[in-house]
Scaffold this active site. Structure first.
Site, PDB file in Angstrom:
ATOM      1  CG  HIS A 137      -2.097  -0.960   1.067  1.00  0.00           C
ATOM      2  ND1 HIS A 137      -2.960  -1.282   2.090  1.00  0.00           N
ATOM      3  CD2 HIS A 137      -2.530  -1.686  -0.005  1.00  0.00           C
ATOM      4  CE1 HIS A 137      -3.860  -2.161   1.669  1.00  0.00           C
ATOM      5  NE2 HIS A 137      -3.608  -2.436   0.411  1.00  0.00           N
ATOM      6  CB  CYS A 176       9.598  15.374  -9.146  1.00  0.00           C
ATOM      7  SG  CYS A 176       9.273  16.220 -10.704  1.00  0.00           S
ATOM      8  N   GLY A 178      -2.435  -8.874  12.687  1.00  0.00           N
ATOM      9  CA  GLY A 178      -2.994  -7.543  12.938  1.00  0.00           C
ATOM     10  C   GLY A 178      -3.683  -6.899  11.753  1.00  0.00           C
ATOM     11  CB  THR A 179      -4.606  -7.409   8.548  1.00  0.00           C
ATOM     12  OG1 THR A 179      -5.468  -6.886   7.525  1.00  0.00           O
ATOM     13  CG2 THR A 179      -4.374  -8.888   8.323  1.00  0.00           C
TER      14      THR A 179
HETATM   15  P1  OAD Z   1      -7.541  -2.308  10.447  1.00  0.00           P
HETATM   16  O1  OAD Z   1      -7.578  -1.091  11.285  1.00  0.00           O
HETATM   17  O2  OAD Z   1      -8.685  -2.555   9.526  1.00  0.00           O
HETATM   18  O3  OAD Z   1      -7.434  -3.606  11.374  1.00  0.00           O
HETATM   19  C1  OAD Z   1      -6.481  -3.681  12.412  1.00  0.00           C
HETATM   20  C2  OAD Z   1      -6.549  -5.082  12.990  1.00  0.00           C
HETATM   21  O4  OAD Z   1      -5.509  -5.207  13.948  1.00  0.00           O
HETATM   22  C3  OAD Z   1      -7.869  -5.405  13.715  1.00  0.00           C
HETATM   23  O5  OAD Z   1      -8.320  -6.681  13.271  1.00  0.00           O
HETATM   24  C4  OAD Z   1      -7.451  -5.459  15.203  1.00  0.00           C
HETATM   25  O6  OAD Z   1      -8.212  -6.413  15.929  1.00  0.00           O
HETATM   26  C5  OAD Z   1      -6.007  -5.874  15.111  1.00  0.00           C
HETATM   27  N1  OAD Z   1      -5.154  -5.429  16.232  1.00  0.00           N
HETATM   28  C6  OAD Z   1      -5.173  -4.250  16.891  1.00  0.00           C
HETATM   29  N2  OAD Z   1      -4.183  -4.197  17.803  1.00  0.00           N
HETATM   30  C7  OAD Z   1      -3.498  -5.376  17.714  1.00  0.00           C
HETATM   31  C8  OAD Z   1      -2.372  -5.937  18.390  1.00  0.00           C
HETATM   32  N3  OAD Z   1      -1.693  -5.273  19.337  1.00  0.00           N
HETATM   33  N4  OAD Z   1      -1.961  -7.174  18.020  1.00  0.00           N
HETATM   34  C9  OAD Z   1      -2.605  -7.884  17.060  1.00  0.00           C
HETATM   35  N5  OAD Z   1      -3.681  -7.412  16.393  1.00  0.00           N
HETATM   36  C10 OAD Z   1      -4.117  -6.174  16.702  1.00  0.00           C
HETATM   37  O7  OAD Z   1      -6.147  -2.289   9.650  1.00  0.00           O
HETATM   38  P2  OAD Z   1      -5.719  -3.093   8.346  1.00  0.00           P
HETATM   39  O8  OAD Z   1      -6.341  -4.427   8.306  1.00  0.00           O
HETATM   40  O9  OAD Z   1      -4.248  -2.993   8.250  1.00  0.00           O
HETATM   41  O10 OAD Z   1      -5.385   0.860   3.349  1.00  0.00           O
HETATM   42  O11 OAD Z   1      -6.355  -2.199   7.216  1.00  0.00           O
HETATM   43  C11 OAD Z   1      -6.152  -2.554   5.876  1.00  0.00           C
HETATM   44  C12 OAD Z   1      -6.092  -1.315   5.013  1.00  0.00           C
HETATM   45  O12 OAD Z   1      -7.260  -0.523   5.245  1.00  0.00           O
HETATM   46  C13 OAD Z   1      -4.967  -0.369   5.336  1.00  0.00           C
HETATM   47  O13 OAD Z   1      -3.744  -0.735   4.733  1.00  0.00           O
HETATM   48  C14 OAD Z   1      -5.454   0.922   4.787  1.00  0.00           C
HETATM   49  C15 OAD Z   1      -6.872   0.876   5.286  1.00  0.00           C
HETATM   50  O14 OAD Z   1      -7.827   1.575   4.559  1.00  0.00           O
HETATM   51  C16 OAD Z   1      -5.187   1.970   2.637  1.00  0.00           C
HETATM   52  O15 OAD Z   1      -5.113   3.082   3.136  1.00  0.00           O
HETATM   53  C17 OAD Z   1      -5.079   1.705   1.172  1.00  0.00           C
END
Ligand code: OAD
Length: 244
Positions: A109, A136, A176-177
């Site tokens: 990303h 740039c 953590g996603t």
């Molecule tokens: P999210 O904010 O959607 O999800 C974060 C996840 O991390 C959740 O499932 C939490 O339960 C988990 N979590 C939080 N703290 C944690 C910890 N200490 N240990 C383990 N897990 C933990 O974030 P992403 O899934 O990364 O894209 O989001 C995906 C994309 O959505 C991002 O890259 C971004 C966003 O829109 C763009 O901006 C293109």
């Protein structure tokens, strides 16, 4: 004993470093409209607003207040000591994996620390936050750099390399996603399809629709050091329990 490991990380791996996630309580998407700050249309409509959103996060990253945590460090250790193939794919735009020492890393990303020429697509390390003067050096006249971030509606980086790695991995770990944003949310299906073991590490317990075969519920910083040590000792997931 695994030979080919793919790791996918999301905002949760950086949460213990003090970086806000997107969808948890108080997450970034609670205070900002995605269409305003994370789409090409939003950028075309209000460049200053979008730059302010990324500059705030850039400033935090360079404030000296955030640093890599035990989960980033564990993945760097895995890279240094694992004898098979490893690819860490991150959805995160921070550089905490690099600070921990990871190099076999793909920022699907984009990266907060870089700006991109909208014409030549060349990237530049950002030494200061975005602004009209941040241009740039590849074009005449110089173009205003845009954030090197994949916005909604844009194609993530490195998809060919990612699919190659998923096709041959025997272990896929997502850390953590929330699994809400595609194509990353579909990687687990692909890994399952190719016969890999699939493992989720998340603060919250999975729901019944989860595609992962194994779950470790807890903080990434608590779980990853032991999980990595087990892998390095040649243990397979499921043969050892890991408590957080
Ligand atoms: P999210 O904010 O959607 O999800 C974060 C996840 O991390 C959740 O499932 C939490 O339960 C988990 N979590 C939080 N703290 C944690 C910890 N200490 N240990 C383990 N897990 C933990 O974030 P992403 O899934 O990364 O894209 O989001 C995906 C994309 O959505 C991002 O890259 C971004 C966003 O829109 C763009 O901006 C293109």
């Amino acid at each position: 004993m695994y030979r080919n490991i793919v790791v996918l990380t999301g905002a949760g791996i950086s949460a213990e470093s003090g970086i806000r996630t997107f969808r948890d309580q108080d997450g970034l998407w609670e205070q900002h409209h995605i269409e305003d700050v994370a789409t090409p249309e939003g950028y075309a409509k209000d460049i200053a607003l979008v730059e302010r959103f990324y500059n705030n996060r850039w400033t935090q990253l360079h404030s000296g207040e955030v640093c890599e945590n035990l989960a980033h460090i564990a993945l760097a250790k895995l890279e240094a000591e694992f004898e098979g193939n490893l690819l860490v794919i991150t959805q995160n735009v921070d550089d905490l994996h690099e600070r921990a020492g990871s190099r076999r890393l793909l920022h699907m990303h984009g990266e907060l620390s870089k700006g991109r020429c909208p014409k030549s697509l060349q990237t530049f390390i950002l030494r200061e936050p975005f602004g009209p003067e941040n241009c740039c050096t590849c074009c005449i006249p110089a173009m205003r750099l845009r954030p090197h971030i994949v916005w909604f509606g844009e194609m993530p980086f490195g998809m060919d390399r990612i699919h190659d790695a998923l096709d041959r991995c025997d272990l896929f770990i997502a850390i953590g996603t929330s699994g809400t944003v595609y194509p990353a949310a579909g990687f687990v299906d692909s890994a399952n399809h190719h016969g890999a073991q699939t493992v989720e590490v998340n603060l919250v317990a999975p729901d019944r629709h989860s595609q992962f075969q194994y779950h470790f519920t807890g903080k990434a910083g608590d779980i990853m050091p032991q999980l990595v040590d087990n892998i390095l000792q040649g243990k397979t997931i499921g043969s050892e329990s890991i408590s957080s």
